[in-house]
Every structure is written in C-alpha cells, then in structure tokens.
Enzyme design. Sequence first.
Site, PDB file in Angstrom:
ATOM      1  N   GLU A 167       0.862  -1.180   0.000  1.00  0.00           N
ATOM      2  CA  GLU A 167       0.000   0.000   0.000  1.00  0.00           C
ATOM      3  C   GLU A 167       0.897   1.228   0.000  1.00  0.00           C
ATOM      4  OE1 GLU A 167      -3.622   2.151   2.516  1.00  0.00           O
ATOM      5  OE2 GLU A 167      -2.254   0.769   3.546  1.00  0.00           O
ATOM      6  N   ASP A 196       9.669   7.033  -0.443  1.00  0.00           N
ATOM      7  CA  ASP A 196       8.810   7.752  -1.383  1.00  0.00           C
ATOM      8  C   ASP A 196       8.303   6.809  -2.463  1.00  0.00           C
ATOM      9  OD1 ASP A 196       8.605   9.592  -4.059  1.00  0.00           O
ATOM     10  OD2 ASP A 196       8.086  10.723  -2.269  1.00  0.00           O
ATOM     11  N   ASP A 217      -3.228  11.928  -1.905  1.00  0.00           N
ATOM     12  CA  ASP A 217      -3.348  13.380  -2.055  1.00  0.00           C
ATOM     13  C   ASP A 217      -3.758  13.683  -3.493  1.00  0.00           C
ATOM     14  OD1 ASP A 217      -2.910  16.169  -2.306  1.00  0.00           O
ATOM     15  OD2 ASP A 217      -1.376  16.099  -0.743  1.00  0.00           O
ATOM     16  N   ASP A 227     -12.123   9.567  -2.194  1.00  0.00           N
ATOM     17  CA  ASP A 227     -13.382  10.305  -2.051  1.00  0.00           C
ATOM     18  C   ASP A 227     -13.402  11.497  -2.996  1.00  0.00           C
ATOM     19  OD1 ASP A 227     -11.308  11.628  -0.522  1.00  0.00           O
ATOM     20  OD2 ASP A 227     -12.891  12.953   0.213  1.00  0.00           O
ATOM     21  N   THR A 261      -9.911   2.555   5.522  1.00  0.00           N
ATOM     22  CA  THR A 261      -8.836   3.341   6.111  1.00  0.00           C
ATOM     23  C   THR A 261      -9.447   4.259   7.166  1.00  0.00           C
ATOM     24  OG1 THR A 261      -9.000   5.283   4.674  1.00  0.00           O
ATOM     25  CG2 THR A 261      -7.762   3.388   3.818  1.00  0.00           C
ATOM     26  N   GLU A 262      -8.593   4.935   7.931  1.00  0.00           N
ATOM     27  CA  GLU A 262      -9.092   5.890   8.917  1.00  0.00           C
ATOM     28  C   GLU A 262      -9.907   6.985   8.242  1.00  0.00           C
ATOM     29  OE1 GLU A 262      -5.311   4.102  10.474  1.00  0.00           O
ATOM     30  OE2 GLU A 262      -5.882   5.071   8.603  1.00  0.00           O
ATOM     31  N   TYR A 263      -9.393   7.524   7.148  1.00  0.00           N
ATOM     32  CA  TYR A 263     -10.085   8.587   6.442  1.00  0.00           C
ATOM     33  C   TYR A 263     -11.413   8.100   5.891  1.00  0.00           C
ATOM     34  CZ  TYR A 263      -5.639  11.149   6.575  1.00  0.00           C
ATOM     35  OH  TYR A 263      -4.500  11.789   6.984  1.00  0.00           O
ATOM     36  N   GLU A 264     -11.404   6.885   5.357  1.00  0.00           N
ATOM     37  CA  GLU A 264     -12.622   6.340   4.766  1.00  0.00           C
ATOM     38  C   GLU A 264     -13.728   6.211   5.808  1.00  0.00           C
ATOM     39  OE1 GLU A 264     -14.031   2.467   2.100  1.00  0.00           O
ATOM     40  OE2 GLU A 264     -11.957   2.664   2.786  1.00  0.00           O
TER      41      GLU A 264
END
Length: 211
Positions: free
Chosen positions: A44, A96, A118, A154, A191-194
Amino acid sequence: MRVRKRKGAQEHLENNPHYVILEPEAAKGRWCEVFGNDHPIHIEVGSGKGAFITGMALKNPEINYIGIDIQLSVLSYALDKVLASQAPNVRLLRVDGSSLTNYFDAGEIDMMYLNFSDPWPKSRHEKRRLTHRSFLDTYKQILPENGEIHFKTDNRGLFEYSLASFSQYGMTLKQVWLDLHASDYQGNVMTEYEARFAKKGQVIYRLEATF
C-alpha cells in the site's frame, strides 16, 4: 492530509526493526527472506495510520503486506497498530512512492493499493499524483504481467483523472465503483479517512485495474 509532528517518532521506528525495515535497499530481491516465506506480497503506497494494511494482514494471513509512507509521524502511528495487532505478515517502509524500484525487483510485488492519495488538484502539481503516468511506469516495473492496482478515493476529480490515466496507459479497468459503500461489494477494509468520510455520507470511489 498532514499529521502533527509526533515526538519520538524516529526512535519508535528505530526500536522496532522487525516491523520497520530501516534499510529497504538491502531487501530488494529478497523480501521472501524478510517475511520468512514465499507468500504473495501486496503493498500500500500511502498507508497513513495503518488501519487498512493492518486490517488486510489480519484478514489474509496467507498474504504478506508492506505499508509505505514517507511521513515519519504517520508511519509511527501505523506502527502502533501493527504492534497492537501482532500481525506477523506486515512490514513498514518510510520511502517515497516514486523510488519503489530501489527496493523491489521486477515482478516482486503481486498487487498494490492506492487509498485516498493526495489529489494535488492544481495543474502544476499533476506529476505528484500517484496515478500519474510516471508513477505507473514505476509500478509496472515491480508488478508482474497483468499486475493489479486497487484504488480508492473520495475525490471525484482525482478519480476521473485516474480513470483516464489508467486507460491512456493501456491498462484494463476490471471493475469500477461510483459509490462503493452503496454497492454490494464484499470484503472492503476501510482506512481511517474512509471511516470518517463514511460517517459524513461522502461517496467513495473505487476501481481495480491491471497492466
């Protein structure tokens, strides 16, 4: 998204060399030795605080997972989750995404995930998007023939850009979801954001593409 600097993050990573590979160049071509088996390896890129990579590792013990993030503090939080889970089949790298060929041999990775990257919405930053052609060149080198990328976001603009980028590169779009959480797709690991976006009712886009 940026995370506030975490005190002691560097020491936290250095004190856990079993899970955090501190010299990944030395592991190139020998990741099976790192994991101690010849199971498939999934990575990932942009693993954030580790909810997805840890969840996948626990769900699929027959697959090895590598979480990659360049942000020091973020990776230290991911390490917290890995340590709490005690999942034996996950490792972390602070590198990276543009330099993956320094750490993986051709075809050494079986599948990769790009989750909530991002979007870099400004045109002058297009080359920073993880689905830009230059990144696809890198991914293709470390994946096998017909290697897969699974992508979630998103951000509709980034999703549309990525659809076009994959298609123009000659990749095959296997499946596309325009509203993942309203679909009948099974097995989604958030994920946390999801999870945060889902609570707000935001639409999540997902696709699977192969080279």
